[in-house]
Every structure is written in C-alpha cells, then in structure tokens.
Design a protein around this motif. Structure first.
Motif, short mmCIF file in Angstrom:
data_model
loop_
_atom_site.label_atom_id
_atom_site.label_comp_id
_atom_site.label_asym_id
_atom_site.label_seq_id
_atom_site.Cartn_x
_atom_site.Cartn_y
_atom_site.Cartn_z
N ALA A 147 64.88 4.26 32.69
CA ALA A 147 65.82 3.43 33.45
C ALA A 147 65.58 3.50 34.95
O ALA A 147 65.57 2.48 35.64
CB ALA A 147 67.25 3.83 33.14
N CYS A 148 65.36 4.72 35.48
CA CYS A 148 65.25 4.87 36.94
C CYS A 148 63.95 5.50 37.40
O CYS A 148 63.74 5.69 38.59
CB CYS A 148 66.44 5.69 37.47
SG CYS A 148 66.38 7.43 37.00
N ASP A 149 63.09 5.87 36.48
CA ASP A 149 61.78 6.46 36.76
C ASP A 149 61.86 7.85 37.39
O ASP A 149 60.89 8.34 37.94
CB ASP A 149 60.93 5.52 37.63
CG ASP A 149 59.44 5.82 37.49
OD1 ASP A 149 59.01 6.12 36.36
OD2 ASP A 149 58.73 5.76 38.51
N ALA A 150 63.01 8.51 37.30
CA ALA A 150 63.13 9.89 37.79
C ALA A 150 62.46 10.83 36.78
O ALA A 150 62.42 10.53 35.59
CB ALA A 150 64.60 10.27 37.95
N PRO A 151 61.91 11.96 37.26
CA PRO A 151 61.30 12.90 36.31
C PRO A 151 62.35 13.52 35.39
O PRO A 151 63.46 13.82 35.81
CB PRO A 151 60.66 13.95 37.22
CG PRO A 151 61.31 13.81 38.53
CD PRO A 151 61.82 12.41 38.63
N ILE A 152 61.99 13.70 34.12
CA ILE A 152 62.87 14.36 33.15
C ILE A 152 62.40 15.81 33.06
O ILE A 152 61.24 16.08 32.75
CB ILE A 152 62.79 13.68 31.77
CG1 ILE A 152 63.24 12.22 31.88
CG2 ILE A 152 63.63 14.42 30.75
CD1 ILE A 152 63.07 11.41 30.61
N PRO A 153 63.29 16.78 33.35
CA PRO A 153 62.89 18.18 33.34
C PRO A 153 62.36 18.62 31.97
O PRO A 153 62.79 18.12 30.93
CB PRO A 153 64.18 18.93 33.67
CG PRO A 153 65.08 17.92 34.30
CD PRO A 153 64.68 16.60 33.72
N GLU A 154 61.42 19.55 32.01
CA GLU A 154 60.80 20.03 30.78
C GLU A 154 61.83 20.62 29.82
O GLU A 154 61.75 20.42 28.60
CB GLU A 154 59.73 21.08 31.10
CG GLU A 154 58.99 21.56 29.88
CD GLU A 154 57.91 22.58 30.21
OE1 GLU A 154 57.38 23.16 29.25
OE2 GLU A 154 57.61 22.79 31.39
#
Length: 88
Positions: A41-48
């Motif tokens: 949706a926002c292209d922010a990184p998703i934490p591992e």
C-alpha cells in the motif's frame, strides 16, 4: 415443536449459518503465499519480525491497522433485519 412459520430446528440452523459465514470470512482474510519485504500500500519496509510472525504478510503495521479499522466499521450481513430471521 414448531411455532408460527419457523420450522423445527430453524433457530439452530440460523446460528450455524452465522458461524459458518464468520469462519469463511475470517479464512478469506488470512494471508497466503510469500510475504513481501515492502508494504504493497505505501511501499514502507516490513520488519523481518513481522514477516516471520505473519506468513504471507503484505501490509506494514500502520496500513494493516488502517485496513482493520475500516473492516471493523463494516458489520456485514444483518441477520436481525433479514426477513428469514423473523422466527416467531
């Protein structure tokens, strides 16, 4: 003992249908497949840690919270207002 227009066991059948619908709706919302490293949706990184905790994750925490809040506002099918639910 049936009363009025309701058949024998009609109340239990309605309860079972409501539960079945709820389970189907919950299963349809479960993520599947490979998770993403960036939010769709926002292209922010998703934490591992989130990717490990939620297999198939596609949204970051902020976008997931917004989506959950939006879905909570939608109550779904109103069986109480349904003609079929007037079991008297």
């Amino acid at each position: 003992m049936a009363t009025g227009w309701a058949g024998e066991g009609a109340v239990q059948q309605q309860i079972d249908a409501t539960v079945k619908d709820g389970i189907a709706r919950a299963r349809s919302r479960l993520p599947s497949g490979a998770g993403l490293e960036r939010c769709e949706a926002c292209d922010a990184p998703i934490p591992e840690g989130r990717r490990k905790a939620v297999p198939g994750v596609r949204l970051c925490v902020a976008c997931q919270e917004a989506q959950d809040a939006e879905e909570a506002a939608f109550t779904g099918y109103n069986r109480r207002g349904s003609k079929d639910s007037q079991l008297r």
